[in-house]
Design a protein around this motif. Structure first.
Motif, short mmCIF file in Angstrom:
data_model
loop_
_atom_site.label_atom_id
_atom_site.label_comp_id
_atom_site.label_asym_id
_atom_site.label_seq_id
_atom_site.Cartn_x
_atom_site.Cartn_y
_atom_site.Cartn_z
N GLU A 187 20.45 -5.08 10.18
CA GLU A 187 20.94 -6.02 11.38
C GLU A 187 21.47 -5.27 12.47
N PHE A 188 22.51 -4.32 12.16
CA PHE A 188 23.20 -3.73 13.29
C PHE A 188 22.77 -2.28 13.87
N GLY A 189 21.74 -1.85 13.23
CA GLY A 189 21.14 -0.41 13.38
C GLY A 189 19.79 -0.63 14.25
N THR A 190 18.93 0.29 13.95
CA THR A 190 17.67 0.12 14.60
C THR A 190 16.80 -0.99 14.01
N GLY A 191 17.29 -1.58 12.89
CA GLY A 191 16.40 -2.52 12.28
C GLY A 191 15.45 -1.81 10.94
N ALA A 192 15.56 -0.56 10.77
CA ALA A 192 14.79 -0.01 9.75
C ALA A 192 15.45 0.15 8.52
N LYS A 193 16.67 -0.28 8.59
CA LYS A 193 17.47 -0.27 7.12
C LYS A 193 17.44 1.14 6.77
N ALA A 194 17.50 2.01 7.32
CA ALA A 194 17.64 3.31 7.17
C ALA A 194 19.09 3.74 7.01
N LEU A 195 19.37 4.48 5.86
CA LEU A 195 20.74 4.60 5.68
C LEU A 195 20.97 6.26 5.31
N HIS A 196 21.83 6.72 6.26
CA HIS A 196 22.05 8.03 6.01
C HIS A 196 23.14 8.59 4.63
N GLN A 197 24.25 7.98 4.87
CA GLN A 197 25.39 8.15 3.92
C GLN A 197 26.38 7.15 3.91
N LEU A 198 26.84 6.79 2.94
CA LEU A 198 27.94 5.77 2.88
C LEU A 198 29.16 6.49 2.13
N MET A 199 30.42 6.24 2.68
CA MET A 199 31.57 6.57 2.40
C MET A 199 32.50 5.44 2.10
N VAL A 200 32.92 5.28 1.10
CA VAL A 200 34.23 4.43 0.86
C VAL A 200 35.39 5.22 0.50
N GLY A 201 36.63 5.11 1.29
CA GLY A 201 37.81 5.56 0.88
C GLY A 201 38.78 4.71 0.25
N HIS A 202 39.19 5.13 -0.91
CA HIS A 202 40.03 4.30 -1.68
C HIS A 202 41.33 4.99 -2.16
N GLU A 203 42.43 4.38 -2.64
CA GLU A 203 43.62 5.01 -3.15
C GLU A 203 43.20 5.95 -4.03
N GLY A 204 43.36 7.26 -4.07
CA GLY A 204 43.16 8.23 -4.88
C GLY A 204 41.78 8.99 -4.58
N GLY A 205 41.15 8.55 -3.79
CA GLY A 205 39.94 9.51 -3.42
C GLY A 205 38.88 8.60 -2.54
N TYR A 206 37.76 9.33 -2.55
CA TYR A 206 36.65 8.70 -1.89
C TYR A 206 35.18 8.67 -2.78
N LEU A 207 34.27 7.90 -2.23
CA LEU A 207 32.91 7.75 -2.96
C LEU A 207 31.98 8.07 -1.77
N PHE A 208 31.06 8.92 -1.92
CA PHE A 208 30.10 9.20 -1.12
C PHE A 208 28.97 8.77 -1.93
N VAL A 209 27.94 8.17 -1.09
CA VAL A 209 26.71 7.69 -1.66
C VAL A 209 25.55 8.08 -0.45
N ARG A 210 24.44 8.50 -1.05
CA ARG A 210 23.11 8.93 -0.06
C ARG A 210 21.94 8.64 -0.78
N GLY A 211 21.04 8.11 -0.08
CA GLY A 211 19.64 8.29 -0.66
C GLY A 211 19.15 9.79 -0.96
N ALA A 212 18.32 9.79 -1.83
CA ALA A 212 17.82 10.89 -2.47
C ALA A 212 16.35 10.76 -2.72
N ALA A 213 15.50 11.57 -3.36
CA ALA A 213 14.23 11.58 -3.57
C ALA A 213 13.94 10.40 -4.49
N ALA A 214 12.64 9.84 -4.42
CA ALA A 214 11.90 8.95 -5.13
C ALA A 214 12.71 7.59 -5.82
#
Length: 129
Positions: A62-89
């Motif tokens: 909706e707010f990017g180029t419309g391609a739904k391409a996601l590079h990386q997602l980072m969530v900061g929370h008390e005690g650390g972080y969660l990183f998520v990114r697409g991989a193969a297949a």
């Protein structure tokens, strides 16, 4: 890839501050987990990643180029972080860290792991004869 291939995330799990690393399908099925990550814990993380990826791709569409391409997602929370990114297949790589990390190093190792996954899951070209 099966749980027998947990070695794929072993190097990433050794990065300072990384607590857990998994590979899962985009629909939440666990494919590999780091040695210190229990099966139940890894299954719950895989399910969460599936939901987060779905929301993030909708956001990118909706707010990017419309391609739904996601590079990386980072969530900061008390005690650390969660990183998520697409991989193969239609897979994703997720890393849970503690609060004190070198985010650039975590991202670099995640990229190296994604490249390794691509090689592992790639289908070899058929011979011509």
């Amino acid at each position: 890839m099966t749980a027998d291939q947990d070695w794929v995330v072993a190097r990433l799990a050794r990065v300072q501050g990384v607590r857990h690393a998994i590979v899962c399908t985009v629909d939440g099925m666990l494919k590999a987990r780091s040695a210190d990550t229990g099966r139940d814990e890894a299954d719950r993380l895989a399910a969460r990643c599936s939901g987060l990826l779905s929301l993030a791709r909708d956001q990118a569409g909706e707010f990017g180029t419309g391609a739904k391409a996601l590079h990386q997602l980072m969530v900061g929370h008390e005690g650390g972080y969660l990183f998520v990114r697409g991989a193969a297949a239609r897979s994703c790589l997720a890393v849970v860290t503690g609060p004190v990390i070198n985010a650039a190093l975590v991202a670099q190792e995640m990229q190296a792991t994604v490249l390794k996954l691509g090689e592992q899951l790639a289908t070899p070209a058929r011979g011509s004869g």
